[in-house]
Design a protein around this motif. Structure first.
Motif, PDB file in Angstrom:
ATOM      1  N   LEU A 279     -51.325 123.389  53.867  1.00  0.00           N
ATOM      2  CA  LEU A 279     -50.820 123.445  55.239  1.00  0.00           C
ATOM      3  C   LEU A 279     -50.661 122.031  55.797  1.00  0.00           C
ATOM      4  O   LEU A 279     -49.665 121.720  56.467  1.00  0.00           O
ATOM      5  CB  LEU A 279     -51.777 124.252  56.120  1.00  0.00           C
ATOM      6  CG  LEU A 279     -51.398 124.353  57.606  1.00  0.00           C
ATOM      7  CD1 LEU A 279     -50.038 125.028  57.784  1.00  0.00           C
ATOM      8  CD2 LEU A 279     -52.473 125.117  58.374  1.00  0.00           C
ATOM      9  N   LEU A 280     -51.606 121.182  55.495  1.00  0.00           N
ATOM     10  CA  LEU A 280     -51.528 119.781  55.919  1.00  0.00           C
ATOM     11  C   LEU A 280     -50.317 119.100  55.283  1.00  0.00           C
ATOM     12  O   LEU A 280     -49.617 118.319  55.936  1.00  0.00           O
ATOM     13  CB  LEU A 280     -52.819 119.058  55.531  1.00  0.00           C
ATOM     14  CG  LEU A 280     -52.925 117.576  55.868  1.00  0.00           C
ATOM     15  CD1 LEU A 280     -52.731 117.333  57.363  1.00  0.00           C
ATOM     16  CD2 LEU A 280     -54.280 117.035  55.412  1.00  0.00           C
ATOM     17  N   LEU A 281     -50.048 119.405  54.018  1.00  0.00           N
ATOM     18  CA  LEU A 281     -48.884 118.828  53.339  1.00  0.00           C
ATOM     19  C   LEU A 281     -47.577 119.301  53.970  1.00  0.00           C
ATOM     20  O   LEU A 281     -46.597 118.553  54.009  1.00  0.00           O
ATOM     21  CB  LEU A 281     -48.913 119.175  51.848  1.00  0.00           C
ATOM     22  CG  LEU A 281     -49.982 118.462  51.017  1.00  0.00           C
ATOM     23  CD1 LEU A 281     -49.966 118.949  49.578  1.00  0.00           C
ATOM     24  CD2 LEU A 281     -49.784 116.952  51.054  1.00  0.00           C
ATOM     25  N   MET A 282     -47.559 120.543  54.462  1.00  0.00           N
ATOM     26  CA  MET A 282     -46.372 121.038  55.172  1.00  0.00           C
ATOM     27  C   MET A 282     -46.108 120.200  56.419  1.00  0.00           C
ATOM     28  O   MET A 282     -44.965 119.841  56.713  1.00  0.00           O
ATOM     29  CB  MET A 282     -46.567 122.504  55.582  1.00  0.00           C
ATOM     30  CG  MET A 282     -46.592 123.499  54.458  1.00  0.00           C
ATOM     31  SD  MET A 282     -46.839 125.182  55.128  1.00  0.00           S
ATOM     32  CE  MET A 282     -47.327 126.061  53.650  1.00  0.00           C
ATOM     33  N   VAL A 283     -47.181 119.910  57.151  1.00  0.00           N
ATOM     34  CA  VAL A 283     -47.058 119.103  58.372  1.00  0.00           C
ATOM     35  C   VAL A 283     -46.600 117.695  58.038  1.00  0.00           C
ATOM     36  O   VAL A 283     -45.692 117.142  58.680  1.00  0.00           O
ATOM     37  CB  VAL A 283     -48.402 119.063  59.128  1.00  0.00           C
ATOM     38  CG1 VAL A 283     -48.313 118.132  60.336  1.00  0.00           C
ATOM     39  CG2 VAL A 283     -48.813 120.465  59.564  1.00  0.00           C
ATOM     40  N   LEU A 284     -47.216 117.099  57.023  1.00  0.00           N
ATOM     41  CA  LEU A 284     -46.843 115.747  56.615  1.00  0.00           C
ATOM     42  C   LEU A 284     -45.402 115.690  56.120  1.00  0.00           C
ATOM     43  O   LEU A 284     -44.717 114.674  56.283  1.00  0.00           O
ATOM     44  CB  LEU A 284     -47.794 115.243  55.523  1.00  0.00           C
ATOM     45  CG  LEU A 284     -49.232 114.964  55.983  1.00  0.00           C
ATOM     46  CD1 LEU A 284     -50.104 114.590  54.793  1.00  0.00           C
ATOM     47  CD2 LEU A 284     -49.258 113.853  57.015  1.00  0.00           C
ATOM     48  N   ASN A 285     -44.938 116.783  55.528  1.00  0.00           N
ATOM     49  CA  ASN A 285     -43.560 116.842  55.049  1.00  0.00           C
ATOM     50  C   ASN A 285     -42.570 116.667  56.201  1.00  0.00           C
ATOM     51  O   ASN A 285     -41.545 116.000  56.066  1.00  0.00           O
ATOM     52  CB  ASN A 285     -43.312 118.183  54.346  1.00  0.00           C
ATOM     53  CG  ASN A 285     -41.922 118.274  53.764  1.00  0.00           C
ATOM     54  OD1 ASN A 285     -41.435 117.318  53.165  1.00  0.00           O
ATOM     55  ND2 ASN A 285     -41.276 119.409  53.935  1.00  0.00           N
ATOM     56  N   ARG A 286     -42.893 117.256  57.337  1.00  0.00           N
ATOM     57  CA  ARG A 286     -42.026 117.129  58.518  1.00  0.00           C
ATOM     58  C   ARG A 286     -42.078 115.712  59.092  1.00  0.00           C
ATOM     59  O   ARG A 286     -41.099 115.216  59.643  1.00  0.00           O
ATOM     60  CB  ARG A 286     -42.436 118.140  59.587  1.00  0.00           C
ATOM     61  CG  ARG A 286     -42.109 119.575  59.203  1.00  0.00           C
ATOM     62  CD  ARG A 286     -42.459 120.525  60.332  1.00  0.00           C
ATOM     63  NE  ARG A 286     -41.975 121.872  60.068  1.00  0.00           N
ATOM     64  CZ  ARG A 286     -40.764 122.310  60.340  1.00  0.00           C
ATOM     65  NH1 ARG A 286     -39.872 121.493  60.885  1.00  0.00           N
ATOM     66  NH2 ARG A 286     -40.405 123.552  60.078  1.00  0.00           N
ATOM     67  N   ILE A 287     -43.231 115.078  58.969  1.00  0.00           N
ATOM     68  CA  ILE A 287     -43.396 113.731  59.515  1.00  0.00           C
ATOM     69  C   ILE A 287     -42.757 112.676  58.614  1.00  0.00           C
ATOM     70  O   ILE A 287     -42.030 111.795  59.076  1.00  0.00           O
ATOM     71  CB  ILE A 287     -44.901 113.411  59.707  1.00  0.00           C
ATOM     72  CG1 ILE A 287     -45.513 114.374  60.730  1.00  0.00           C
ATOM     73  CG2 ILE A 287     -45.089 111.961  60.149  1.00  0.00           C
ATOM     74  CD1 ILE A 287     -47.022 114.272  60.818  1.00  0.00           C
ATOM     75  N   ILE A 288     -43.015 112.800  57.312  1.00  0.00           N
ATOM     76  CA  ILE A 288     -42.564 111.779  56.364  1.00  0.00           C
ATOM     77  C   ILE A 288     -41.087 111.924  56.020  1.00  0.00           C
ATOM     78  O   ILE A 288     -40.357 110.943  55.907  1.00  0.00           O
ATOM     79  CB  ILE A 288     -43.414 111.828  55.076  1.00  0.00           C
ATOM     80  CG1 ILE A 288     -44.869 111.480  55.398  1.00  0.00           C
ATOM     81  CG2 ILE A 288     -42.866 110.876  54.016  1.00  0.00           C
ATOM     82  CD1 ILE A 288     -45.820 111.702  54.257  1.00  0.00           C
ATOM     83  N   GLY A 289     -40.642 113.169  55.836  1.00  0.00           N
ATOM     84  CA  GLY A 289     -39.245 113.397  55.455  1.00  0.00           C
ATOM     85  C   GLY A 289     -39.033 113.097  53.982  1.00  0.00           C
ATOM     86  O   GLY A 289     -39.701 113.660  53.123  1.00  0.00           O
ATOM     87  N   GLY A 290     -38.114 112.192  53.684  1.00  0.00           N
ATOM     88  CA  GLY A 290     -37.794 111.871  52.298  1.00  0.00           C
ATOM     89  C   GLY A 290     -38.945 111.192  51.590  1.00  0.00           C
ATOM     90  O   GLY A 290     -39.530 110.234  52.088  1.00  0.00           O
ATOM     91  N   ARG A 291     -39.285 111.697  50.415  1.00  0.00           N
ATOM     92  CA  ARG A 291     -40.396 111.140  49.634  1.00  0.00           C
ATOM     93  C   ARG A 291     -39.811 110.447  48.401  1.00  0.00           C
ATOM     94  O   ARG A 291     -39.601 111.077  47.378  1.00  0.00           O
ATOM     95  CB  ARG A 291     -41.352 112.247  49.232  1.00  0.00           C
ATOM     96  CG  ARG A 291     -42.158 112.844  50.401  1.00  0.00           C
ATOM     97  CD  ARG A 291     -42.912 114.043  49.901  1.00  0.00           C
ATOM     98  NE  ARG A 291     -44.026 114.415  50.759  1.00  0.00           N
ATOM     99  CZ  ARG A 291     -44.083 115.523  51.459  1.00  0.00           C
ATOM    100  NH1 ARG A 291     -43.051 116.342  51.461  1.00  0.00           N
ATOM    101  NH2 ARG A 291     -45.143 115.818  52.178  1.00  0.00           N
ATOM    102  N   SER A 292     -39.605 109.158  48.497  1.00  0.00           N
ATOM    103  CA  SER A 292     -38.905 108.456  47.416  1.00  0.00           C
ATOM    104  C   SER A 292     -39.625 107.210  46.936  1.00  0.00           C
ATOM    105  O   SER A 292     -39.061 106.415  46.199  1.00  0.00           O
ATOM    106  CB  SER A 292     -37.495 108.065  47.890  1.00  0.00           C
ATOM    107  OG  SER A 292     -37.573 107.246  49.051  1.00  0.00           O
ATOM    108  N   SER A 293     -40.882 107.023  47.321  1.00  0.00           N
ATOM    109  CA  SER A 293     -41.610 105.813  46.954  1.00  0.00           C
ATOM    110  C   SER A 293     -43.004 106.153  46.470  1.00  0.00           C
ATOM    111  O   SER A 293     -43.701 106.978  47.070  1.00  0.00           O
ATOM    112  CB  SER A 293     -41.688 104.855  48.146  1.00  0.00           C
ATOM    113  OG  SER A 293     -42.662 103.864  47.936  1.00  0.00           O
ATOM    114  N   ILE A 294     -43.432 105.508  45.390  1.00  0.00           N
ATOM    115  CA  ILE A 294     -44.769 105.740  44.859  1.00  0.00           C
ATOM    116  C   ILE A 294     -45.829 105.241  45.837  1.00  0.00           C
ATOM    117  O   ILE A 294     -46.924 105.801  45.923  1.00  0.00           O
ATOM    118  CB  ILE A 294     -44.931 105.070  43.477  1.00  0.00           C
ATOM    119  CG1 ILE A 294     -46.181 105.602  42.759  1.00  0.00           C
ATOM    120  CG2 ILE A 294     -44.981 103.561  43.597  1.00  0.00           C
ATOM    121  CD1 ILE A 294     -46.073 107.023  42.315  1.00  0.00           C
ATOM    122  N   ILE A 295     -45.504 104.191  46.606  1.00  0.00           N
ATOM    123  CA  ILE A 295     -46.435 103.664  47.609  1.00  0.00           C
ATOM    124  C   ILE A 295     -46.660 104.695  48.711  1.00  0.00           C
ATOM    125  O   ILE A 295     -47.800 104.959  49.122  1.00  0.00           O
ATOM    126  CB  ILE A 295     -45.911 102.348  48.223  1.00  0.00           C
ATOM    127  CG1 ILE A 295     -45.711 101.291  47.135  1.00  0.00           C
ATOM    128  CG2 ILE A 295     -46.870 101.852  49.303  1.00  0.00           C
ATOM    129  CD1 ILE A 295     -46.972 100.918  46.394  1.00  0.00           C
TER     130      ILE A 295
END
Length: 327
Positions: A279-295
């Motif tokens: 559930l936390l990852l769902m929330v972070l997904n909305r905040i972060i958006g595109g996930r394209s960096s290992i950092i």
């Protein structure tokens, strides 16, 4: 028996492994680094099952009868499981990704399909129900070997069949060797532990850990060439190499007597963290958006661990306070 701290620490490492698997799964666009990190955590669920088999056996869980055993285990895991199943089910209904009907409700609550990680609890409860059988089987090395054969057959039939699930839920036969091995450790704990403590054994286990992880990556690559499954599917924990990797991880904690306090603290809240963190990852997904960096992935991983641990610990404290006031 006094608490065995290395396994408390291992439980903490296992939940960190689970979170690593799920966070890295969002970063497949990054390529090889995300895939490798995803595979690093693949010992996690097998280790949880090994620790479950060990814990039930070392504490003689059937001493008050099978019925009392099931009631006690049900009270421990089902209330949180059902609560979180309702939460995830409701979220999917609101998003329109699940239809509300009898079949869906059976899959959600019986097979744990409300979210990708919830399969673990029905799997664990199945193993609780069948614990007396596995206790008998696992008294002997041949019995554990038999569960290994069944597990391997189940894994590779599933892989070459192109389906890793079973009636919309977990394929329980692909996991039984871990539970059986944990029971065997519990039955032979005082004999096995001293034999793992020599410097020579510790060195051998360290080398085997590196080799087993290399084998894990190699198996994934080989299966990609001879099956119809995509790389995302082949990152599964249901591979023969994961069995070796996971068992060696357990033996390393026993051999090196690892008792890191931070891991022990995290391990105390592993079940709550396990249920909550997607559930936390769902929330972070909305905040972060595109996930394209290992950092960004590593930062998200750290944030998920810290937030999930803190919120779970707060929830447990509030629940305890509420019980004391009511009581």
């Amino acid at each position: 028996m006094k608490r065995y701290l290395p396994f408390d620490a291992l439980r903490g490492l296992a939940i960190l492994g689970v979170i690593l698997i799920h966070v890295s799964g969002y970063y497949m666009i990054v390529g090889a680094p995300a895939v490798v990190l995803n595979q690093v955590g693949r010992f996690a669920v097998p280790v949880f099952l090994i620790l479950s088999g060990w814990g039930l056996t070392i504490t003689d869980s059937l001493k008050n009868g099978y019925g009392n055993f099931l009631i006690k285990r049900s009270r421990k895991i089902l209330p949180l499981y059902l609560s979180w199943s309702v939460i995830y089910f409701a979220l999917h209904i609101l998003r329109g990704s699940i239809k509300l009907n009898l079949k869906t409700m059976v899959q959600v609550f019986i097979f744990g399909s409300s979210e990708y990680h919830m399969y673990y609890v029905p799997l664990l409860f199945f193993l609780y129900i069948t614990y007396p059988f596995f206790l008998r089987v696992s008294r002997y090395g041949f019995g554990v070997f038999s569960t290994l054969v069944v597990t391997l057959l189940s894994m590779y039939v599933s892989i070459f069949n192109g389906s890793l699930s079973w009636w919309g839920g977990p394929n329980v036969f692909s996991w039984i060797v871990y539970f059986s091995f944990g029971i065997w450790i519990g039955l032979n704990f005082d004999k096995v532990t001293p034999r793992l403590r020599s410097v020579r054994i510790r060195f051998i286990l360290g080398v085997l850990m590196i080799l087993s992880f290399a084998l894990l990556l190699l198996e994934m690559k080989l299966l990609r060439g001879i099956t119809s499954l995509k790389i995302v599917d082949l990152m599964t924990s249901m591979k023969g190499s994961v069995i070796i990797y996971s068992i060696i991880m357990v033996m390393i904690f026993m051999s090196w007597n690892i008792t890191t306090r931070l891991l022990i603290k995290i391990g105390k809240h592993a079940y709550g963290i396990y249920l909550f963190h997607p559930l936390l990852l769902m929330v972070l997904n909305r905040i972060i958006g595109g996930r394209s960096s290992i950092i960004i992935m590593l930062l998200e991983y750290i944030a998920t661990v810290v937030i999930a641990y803190c919120l779970t610990k707060i929830a447990v404290s509030l629940q305890r306070t509420l019980k004391e006031r009511i009581g």
